[in-house]
Design an enzyme around this catalytic site. Structure first.
Site, PDB file in Angstrom:
ATOM      1  N   ARG A   1       1.304  12.148  -9.124  1.00  0.00           N
ATOM      2  CA  ARG A   1       1.753  10.510  -8.813  1.00  0.00           C
ATOM      3  C   ARG A   1       3.125  10.818  -9.257  1.00  0.00           C
ATOM      4  O   ARG A   1       4.048   9.965  -8.938  1.00  0.00           O
ATOM      5  CB  ARG A   1       1.060   9.654  -9.448  1.00  0.00           C
ATOM      6  CG  ARG A   1      -0.514   9.659  -9.050  1.00  0.00           C
ATOM      7  CD  ARG A   1      -0.972   8.121  -9.440  1.00  0.00           C
ATOM      8  NE  ARG A   1      -2.511   8.070  -9.519  1.00  0.00           N
ATOM      9  CZ  ARG A   1      -3.057   7.794  -8.257  1.00  0.00           C
ATOM     10  NH1 ARG A   1      -2.466   7.480  -7.426  1.00  0.00           N
ATOM     11  NH2 ARG A   1      -4.361   7.766  -8.423  1.00  0.00           N
TER      12      ARG A   1
ATOM     13  N   GLU B   1       0.895  -1.348   0.042  1.00  0.00           N
ATOM     14  CA  GLU B   1      -0.015   0.130   0.069  1.00  0.00           C
ATOM     15  C   GLU B   1       0.912   1.325  -0.184  1.00  0.00           C
ATOM     16  O   GLU B   1       2.097   1.079   0.628  1.00  0.00           O
ATOM     17  CB  GLU B   1      -0.948  -0.104   1.420  1.00  0.00           C
ATOM     18  CG  GLU B   1      -2.401  -0.336   1.167  1.00  0.00           C
ATOM     19  CD  GLU B   1      -3.035   0.679   0.457  1.00  0.00           C
ATOM     20  OE1 GLU B   1      -2.622   1.668  -0.346  1.00  0.00           O
ATOM     21  OE2 GLU B   1      -4.346   1.135   0.639  1.00  0.00           O
TER      22      GLU B   1
ATOM     23  N   ASP C   1      -4.043   5.113   6.378  1.00  0.00           N
ATOM     24  CA  ASP C   1      -4.698   6.204   6.764  1.00  0.00           C
ATOM     25  C   ASP C   1      -5.871   5.916   7.884  1.00  0.00           C
ATOM     26  O   ASP C   1      -5.339   5.542   8.884  1.00  0.00           O
ATOM     27  CB  ASP C   1      -5.351   7.191   5.463  1.00  0.00           C
ATOM     28  CG  ASP C   1      -5.686   8.544   5.918  1.00  0.00           C
ATOM     29  OD1 ASP C   1      -5.302   9.039   6.969  1.00  0.00           O
ATOM     30  OD2 ASP C   1      -6.687   8.906   5.231  1.00  0.00           O
TER      31      ASP C   1
HETATM   32  P1  IMP Z   1      -7.677   4.599   4.352  1.00  0.00           P
HETATM   33  O1  IMP Z   1      -8.771   3.263   3.790  1.00  0.00           O
HETATM   34  O2  IMP Z   1      -8.330   5.683   5.150  1.00  0.00           O
HETATM   35  O3  IMP Z   1      -6.429   3.849   5.214  1.00  0.00           O
HETATM   36  O4  IMP Z   1      -7.008   5.250   2.884  1.00  0.00           O
HETATM   37  C1  IMP Z   1      -6.131   4.494   2.268  1.00  0.00           C
HETATM   38  C2  IMP Z   1      -6.006   5.080   1.071  1.00  0.00           C
HETATM   39  O5  IMP Z   1      -6.605   6.499   0.985  1.00  0.00           O
HETATM   40  C3  IMP Z   1      -4.787   5.318   0.551  1.00  0.00           C
HETATM   41  O6  IMP Z   1      -4.484   3.914  -0.350  1.00  0.00           O
HETATM   42  C4  IMP Z   1      -4.667   6.489  -0.454  1.00  0.00           C
HETATM   43  O7  IMP Z   1      -5.194   6.057  -1.899  1.00  0.00           O
HETATM   44  C5  IMP Z   1      -5.528   7.165   0.047  1.00  0.00           C
HETATM   45  N1  IMP Z   1      -4.843   8.386   0.827  1.00  0.00           N
HETATM   46  C6  IMP Z   1      -5.023   8.396   2.363  1.00  0.00           C
HETATM   47  N2  IMP Z   1      -4.374   9.602   2.743  1.00  0.00           N
HETATM   48  C7  IMP Z   1      -3.697  10.010   1.692  1.00  0.00           C
HETATM   49  C8  IMP Z   1      -2.960  11.392   1.277  1.00  0.00           C
HETATM   50  O8  IMP Z   1      -2.404  12.006   2.567  1.00  0.00           O
HETATM   51  N3  IMP Z   1      -2.590  11.349   0.211  1.00  0.00           N
HETATM   52  C9  IMP Z   1      -3.098  10.718  -0.755  1.00  0.00           C
HETATM   53  N4  IMP Z   1      -3.806   9.741  -0.844  1.00  0.00           N
HETATM   54  C10 IMP Z   1      -4.283   9.193   0.235  1.00  0.00           C
HETATM   55 MG    MG Z   2      -4.322   4.019  -2.337  1.00  0.00          MG
END
Ligand code: IMP
Ligand code: MG
Length: 183
Positions: A168, A102, A106
Site C-alpha cells: 500500500r 474508492e 473492479d
Molecule cells: P469490486 O467489488 O470487485 O469492484 O472490488 C473492489 C475492491 O476489490 C477494491 O476496493 C479493492 O480493494 C479490491 N481490488 C480489485 N481489484 C484490485 C487490484 O487490482 N488490486 C488491489 N485490489 C483490488
Molecule cells: Mg478497496
C-alpha cells in the site's frame, strides 16, 4: 527508496506524477459538480486512504470526511462477490451529498452494494469517485461518476492498493511480478 517492497514490482502502470496531475483534476471537477454544497467524503477502507488524503486536499469545498470498511475479498486476487460492512459510520447520511471514494472499481460488487445501502439510508445524492476503473471485469451495473484512470485487467498495487495487505505504501500504481503471488 522503497526497495524492500519495490523489488516485487514488474512495471509501473501509473506514475506518481500522472496520479498527482489527475487527482488535481478530479478535485476541481468535484468542486464544480458540488458547488454550493457541503459534501461528505466517504472513503472505502482500506484501499482509499492515500487517494482520499490527496483528493480532499485537491477539492476546495467545505466538507466532512468519514470512512467505512467493506469486505468482499477472502484473500487472493478474486472477489467472492459477497459484500459485508466490517466498519460502519457513526453519523447519519440522511439528506447529505455523498462523495464515495474508492481505490478501484473492479467487479462493481462493493460499490453496487454501498450505493444501494446509502440510498436506503436517505442520502440526498451520491457521487462515485474511483482512482482506477477496470471496466472489463464488471459484473454489477454500477458506474463511477469520475474515474482517474481506466486500466486493463491486471492486478495492481500501490498508492493504497494492496496484495495480501502489502504494497500500500508504494507511491505509484504498479503490476506485481507473478512470483510475488501465492495463489
Ligand atoms: P469490486 O467489488 O470487485 O469492484 O472490488 C473492489 C475492491 O476489490 C477494491 O476496493 C479493492 O480493494 C479490491 N481490488 C480489485 N481489484 C484490485 C487490484 O487490482 N488490486 C488491489 N485490489 C483490488
Ligand atoms: Mg478497496
Amino acid at each position: 527508496m522503497h526497495n524492500e517492497v519495490e523489488k516485487d514490482i514488474l512495471k509501473v502502470l501509473v506514475s506518481e506524477e500522472e496520479i498527482q496531475r489527475r487527482v488535481s483534476e478530479l478535485g476541481e471537477a468535484l468542486a464544480q459538480k458540488l458547488a454550493g454544497k457541503e459534501p461528505l467524503f466517504l472513503g472505502v477502507l482500506k484501499g482509499c486512504f492515500v487517494f482520499m488524503a490527496d483528493l480532499v486536499r485537491a477539492c476546495p469545498l467545505k466538507c466532512d470526511v468519514e470512512f467505512m470498511a467493506l469486505s468482499s475479498y477472502r484473500g487472493g486476487t478474486v472477489s467472492s462477490g459477497r459484500v459485508e460492512i466490517t466498519q460502519d459510520l457513526h453519523s447519519s447520511v440522511a439528506g447529505r451529498d455523498l462523495v464515495i471514494v474508492e481505490d478501484i472499481l473492479d467487479s462493481g460488487a462493493t460499490l453496487a452494494f454501498l450505493k444501494e445501502t446509502l440510498l436506503e439510508r436517505g442520502a440526498a445524492s451520491i457521487t462515485i469517485v474511483t482512482l482506477l476503473d477496470k471496466p472489463s471485469r464488471r459484473t454489477k451495473a454500477v458506474a463511477a461518476d469520475l474515474a482517474g484512470f481506466t486500466i486493463p485487467d491486471a492486478f495492481v498495487v500501490g498508492y493504497g492498493l494492496d496484495y495480501d495487505q502489502k504494497y500500500r505504501n508504494i507511491p505509484y500504481i504498479g503490476v506485481l511480478k507473478p512470483e510475488a503471488y501465492s495463489v
